[in-house]
Write an enzyme that holds these catalytic residues in place. Structure first.
Site, PDB file in Angstrom:
ATOM      1  N   ASP A  46       0.788  -1.233   0.000  1.00 47.03           N
ATOM      2  CA  ASP A  46       0.000   0.000   0.000  1.00 47.03           C
ATOM      3  C   ASP A  46       0.822   1.286   0.000  1.00 47.03           C
ATOM      4  O   ASP A  46       0.521   2.206  -0.749  1.00 47.03           O
ATOM      5  CB  ASP A  46      -0.983  -0.003   1.173  1.00 47.03           C
ATOM      6  N   CYS A  77     -25.878  -3.222 -11.647  1.00 56.10           N
ATOM      7  CA  CYS A  77     -25.971  -2.767 -10.257  1.00 56.10           C
ATOM      8  C   CYS A  77     -25.236  -1.447 -10.066  1.00 56.10           C
ATOM      9  O   CYS A  77     -24.136  -1.240 -10.588  1.00 56.10           O
ATOM     10  CB  CYS A  77     -25.381  -3.827  -9.327  1.00 56.10           C
ATOM     11  N   CYS A  91     -23.575   6.505  -1.677  1.00 54.95           N
ATOM     12  CA  CYS A  91     -22.546   7.437  -1.207  1.00 54.95           C
ATOM     13  C   CYS A  91     -23.177   8.721  -0.676  1.00 54.95           C
ATOM     14  O   CYS A  91     -23.870   9.436  -1.411  1.00 54.95           O
ATOM     15  CB  CYS A  91     -21.563   7.765  -2.327  1.00 54.95           C
ATOM     16  N   CYS A 141     -14.917  12.223  -0.906  1.00 53.02           N
ATOM     17  CA  CYS A 141     -15.017  10.910  -0.250  1.00 53.02           C
ATOM     18  C   CYS A 141     -14.820  11.042   1.256  1.00 53.02           C
ATOM     19  O   CYS A 141     -13.853  11.669   1.720  1.00 53.02           O
ATOM     20  CB  CYS A 141     -13.964   9.978  -0.843  1.00 53.02           C
ATOM     21  N   CYS A 149     -22.474  -3.774  -1.245  1.00 50.55           N
ATOM     22  CA  CYS A 149     -22.243  -4.615  -2.422  1.00 50.55           C
ATOM     23  C   CYS A 149     -22.934  -5.975  -2.283  1.00 50.55           C
ATOM     24  O   CYS A 149     -22.753  -6.671  -1.281  1.00 50.55           O
ATOM     25  CB  CYS A 149     -20.752  -4.827  -2.633  1.00 50.55           C
TER      26      CYS A 149
END
Length: 377
Positions: free
Chosen positions: A131, A188, A195, A211, A245
């Site tokens: 990361d 979908c 959000c 975000c 999801c």
């Protein structure tokens, strides 16, 4: 046992839940997406995204000798639906990934053990990334067959849903790659529609500046006023687009103890978090990724959540923070108090006249303009 099978077996023996092989390249589509993200300024204050764009968009620029990437994934699936936490307005919702130890540390140790085995037993050169390096992890994971990038830009797995940590071993070995995973999002758009701040301009694109994860973790200044109410009680990160999801129906709760939520990081009381000084903050979040935000930014987030709590019992806590040493904290305390107790804010308006910080002074002006006049001033 062929070479790829041996490597995957070794990775799984170290505790990884999924392993795949990708070529050391991310593809033109992903490069174009990164270029557009940076060119449009959608990376916000994450200047390293622009500074490292050339290395990020091409693994060969990061390490020219790399031929293959071994992508390893660890399941951190929660044992409950994180969306349920948003109703607890007096408590802070922390992103699932941050409710225990910093995953970077655990994954890096395991990846180094895998890399050492590859170097010593297979006589190959290796480099380990988790990361923090300029690596497009999700596109590489998709090319390695672990999942696909959904419309929310995050990785989705048919086996683990939304809940995978990723790490990579770059190697000089020329390994047979796995077949890339196809996109199974179909029509979908639940992740886009849920959000709270409309952070997805179009499917498969993210404007980080909108975000909540970016705003509560990476953003260094005051939370922009247009997003504060939408943040609700989220004090570190946001799981909404992940949790909604449909592929999570196949996910299972993690069995890794380092990822099982700590009790004190599961819906902690906002009023307790707001009074943390720097030493208390460091002690409470030792070993947690939350620690890297620092006390001031974290308490800023807590104050936004308190302002959204409708809880009059915390007014004294918020009022005390009007005199905090940090301008970031003082500014958010002004906003929160204006939401919870505008008359109390009016009584303390003398502080506005002596406020040295320009941004905090602006918070006072905005809050006082919106607060109803009280007879007690």
């Amino acid at each position: 046992m062929d070479l790829v099978t041996r490597i995957k077996a070794e990775a799984r023996s170290l505790g990884f839940d999924a392993v795949g092989i990708a070529p050391a390249a991310v593809g033109a589509r992903e490069q174009a997406r990164l270029d557009a993200f940076v060119a449009g300024g959608e990376h916000g204050g994450m200047t390293w995204m622009a500074d490292t764009a050339e290395r990020r968009r091409d693994p060969a620029a990061l390490w020219p000798d790399a031929r293959s990437v071994i992508v390893c994934a660890a399941n951190y699936g929660p044992g409950h639906d994180p969306l349920d936490d948003l109703a607890r307005r007096d408590r802070g919702a922390i992103a699932v990934y941050a409710r225990n130890k910093d995953y970077h540390d655990l994954l890096k140790k395991r990846l180094k053990r895998l890399a050492r085995w590859i170097h010593e037993d297979l006589a190959a050169e290796v480099k380990v990334f988790v990361d923090t390096a300029p690596v497009l992890e999700k596109p590489l994971a998709a090319r390695a067959g672990i999942g696909w990038q959904g419309k929310h830009t995050n990785l989705v797995s048919r086996e683990f849903g939304s809940w995978l940590f990723l790490g990579e071993v770059f190697t000089t070995l020329d390994l047979a790659p796995d077949a890339p995973e196809a996109d199974h999002c179909g029509s979908c758009r639940r992740c886009l529609d849920i959000c709270p701040t409309d952070a997805f301009p179009t499917p498969y694109t993210l404007d980080a500046r909108r975000c909540i994860s970016y705003l509560t973790i990476e953003h260094k200044g005051p939370i922009p006023s247009e997003f504060r109410a939408a943040i609700g009680n989220r004090i570190y990160g946001c799981d909404d687009c992940l949790a909604v999801c449909p592929w999570n129906k196949f996910a299972a709760a993690t069995r890794e103890l380092a990822f099982v939520p700590r009790d004190d990081l599961t819906l902690p009381l906002l009023s307790e978090l707001a009074v943390l000084d720097d030493a208390g903050f460091r002690a409470r979040f030792a070993g947690s990724p939350i620690k890297r935000t620092g006390r001031d930014r974290f308490v800023r987030n807590v104050l936004v959540a308190l302002g959204n709590s409708d809880d009059s019992s915390v007014v004294s806590v918020v009022e005390r923070l009007l005199g905090d040493d940090s301008p970031l904290v003082r500014g958010m305390a002004v906003w929160a108090l204006g939401r919870l107790a505008p008359d109390t804010l009016r009584r303390r308006a003398d502080l506005a006249d002596t406020e040295p910080d320009v941004e905090v002074a602006a918070e006072w002006r905005a809050a006082l303009a919106g607060a109803p006049l009280g007879d007690d001033r």
